[in-house]
Design a protein around this motif. Structure first.
Motif, PDB file in Angstrom:
ATOM      1  N   ARG A 199      44.445 -64.000   9.175  1.00  0.00           N
ATOM      2  CA  ARG A 199      44.040 -64.409  10.526  1.00  0.00           C
ATOM      3  C   ARG A 199      44.626 -63.478  11.578  1.00  0.00           C
ATOM      4  N   ILE A 200      45.900 -63.157  11.441  1.00  0.00           N
ATOM      5  CA  ILE A 200      46.544 -62.288  12.430  1.00  0.00           C
ATOM      6  C   ILE A 200      45.902 -60.907  12.421  1.00  0.00           C
ATOM      7  N   ILE A 201      45.653 -60.364  11.235  1.00  0.00           N
ATOM      8  CA  ILE A 201      45.024 -59.049  11.136  1.00  0.00           C
ATOM      9  C   ILE A 201      43.652 -59.061  11.808  1.00  0.00           C
ATOM     10  N   ALA A 202      42.936 -60.189  11.694  1.00  0.00           N
ATOM     11  CA  ALA A 202      41.608 -60.316  12.295  1.00  0.00           C
ATOM     12  C   ALA A 202      41.667 -60.643  13.780  1.00  0.00           C
ATOM     13  N   GLY A 203      42.880 -60.739  14.342  1.00  0.00           N
ATOM     14  CA  GLY A 203      43.033 -61.016  15.765  1.00  0.00           C
ATOM     15  C   GLY A 203      42.963 -62.486  16.116  1.00  0.00           C
ATOM     16  N   MET A 204      43.178 -63.347  15.120  1.00  0.00           N
ATOM     17  CA  MET A 204      43.143 -64.787  15.328  1.00  0.00           C
ATOM     18  C   MET A 204      44.555 -65.368  15.238  1.00  0.00           C
ATOM     19  N   PRO A 205      44.821 -66.498  15.892  1.00  0.00           N
ATOM     20  CA  PRO A 205      46.138 -67.118  15.753  1.00  0.00           C
ATOM     21  C   PRO A 205      46.284 -67.773  14.377  1.00  0.00           C
TER      22      PRO A 205
END
Length: 244
Positions: free
Chosen positions: A216-222
């Protein structure tokens, strides 16, 4: 294969799953103690899982780099000092800024991840000179990032993420000793994400929430939030060592 050197001590290898020059999401994974060319296949497997975890959560255009671009410590006294991190930090800074320069199209969302002593390298690189120009930093199983606070990393502390497993002795016992404050502690000033895996090497287990949150973080999501580590209580008078 972005780079390989078989002559530098234990060797260097920089390998990417996906093209970091064109991907919308670019991640750099820095491994820790006892990693060298003999086990680089394990690091490639981890970045493969991270790439898939990101794609499954909307990051269709994702490249993840395994960056063994420094001389990782052996299982000896070298893993208790910042010496190897100090030596490798400049190369990591040069690499992340090089990724920015070589990227085509819109600016990529860049995440730099560090496992174990790799988190010390990431922290050392981010804290000095012109930093690493990352949008997010993720550390798991960290013994310390060479700094005392997330704000020392020259980036928004709300985008400094730590994951820790309760039975990971590196995060629960070794941290706060010689390599900086524990990034999973609330006083560090960063954020903690949920980890449901066990031990020091389980953070990339298939189907785990730990892996999903990194994706999620890599994809720009929290990510899904986790609980901060609770520091050990001080030792009672007349005893030795903290109460773990």
């Amino acid at each position: 294969m972005l780079g390989i050197d078989t002559k530098a001590r234990d060797g260097r290898a920089v390998v990417s799953k996906g093209n970091p020059d064109t991907a919308s999401n670019v991640a750099v994974q820095v491994p820790g103690t006892a990693n060298d060319l003999n086990n680089v296949d394990k690091q490639i497997e981890r970045v493969d899982r991270l790439q898939k975890a990101s794609r499954q959560r909307g990051g269709d255009s994702t490249a993840v780099v395994s960056w063994l671009g420094y001389d990782a410590p052996e299982v000896d006294g070298s893993m208790f000092t910042t010496g190897r991190a100090d030596a490798g930090a400049g190369d990591l800074r040069s690499f992340t800024h090089g990724l920015r320069e070589s990227h085509t199209g819109e600016r990529a969302h860049m995440t730099v991840l560090g496992h174990s002593y790799g988190s010390t390298v990431v922290g050392d690189a981010a804290a000095h000179s012109n930093g690493i120009d990352a949008d997010d930093v993720v550390v798991v199983g960290s013994p310390g990032m060479s700094v005392d606070h997330a704000k020392d990393l020259q980036m928004d502390p709300n985008h400094v993420w730590a994951g820790w497993a309760p039975d990971d002795v590196v995060s629960t016992v070794a941290s706060n000793k010689t390599l900086g404050e524990n990034p999973a502690d609330q006083d560090f000033g960063g954020k903690v994400f949920e980890v449901d895996t066990e031990g020091h090497g389980g953070y990339w287990d298939q189907g785990s929430e730990s892996l999903a949150n990194q994706g999620r973080i890599i994809a720009g999501m929290p990510p899904r939030p986790g609980e901060y580590r609770v520091p050990p209580e001080p030792s009672p008078p007349g005893t030795t060592g903290p109460k773990w």
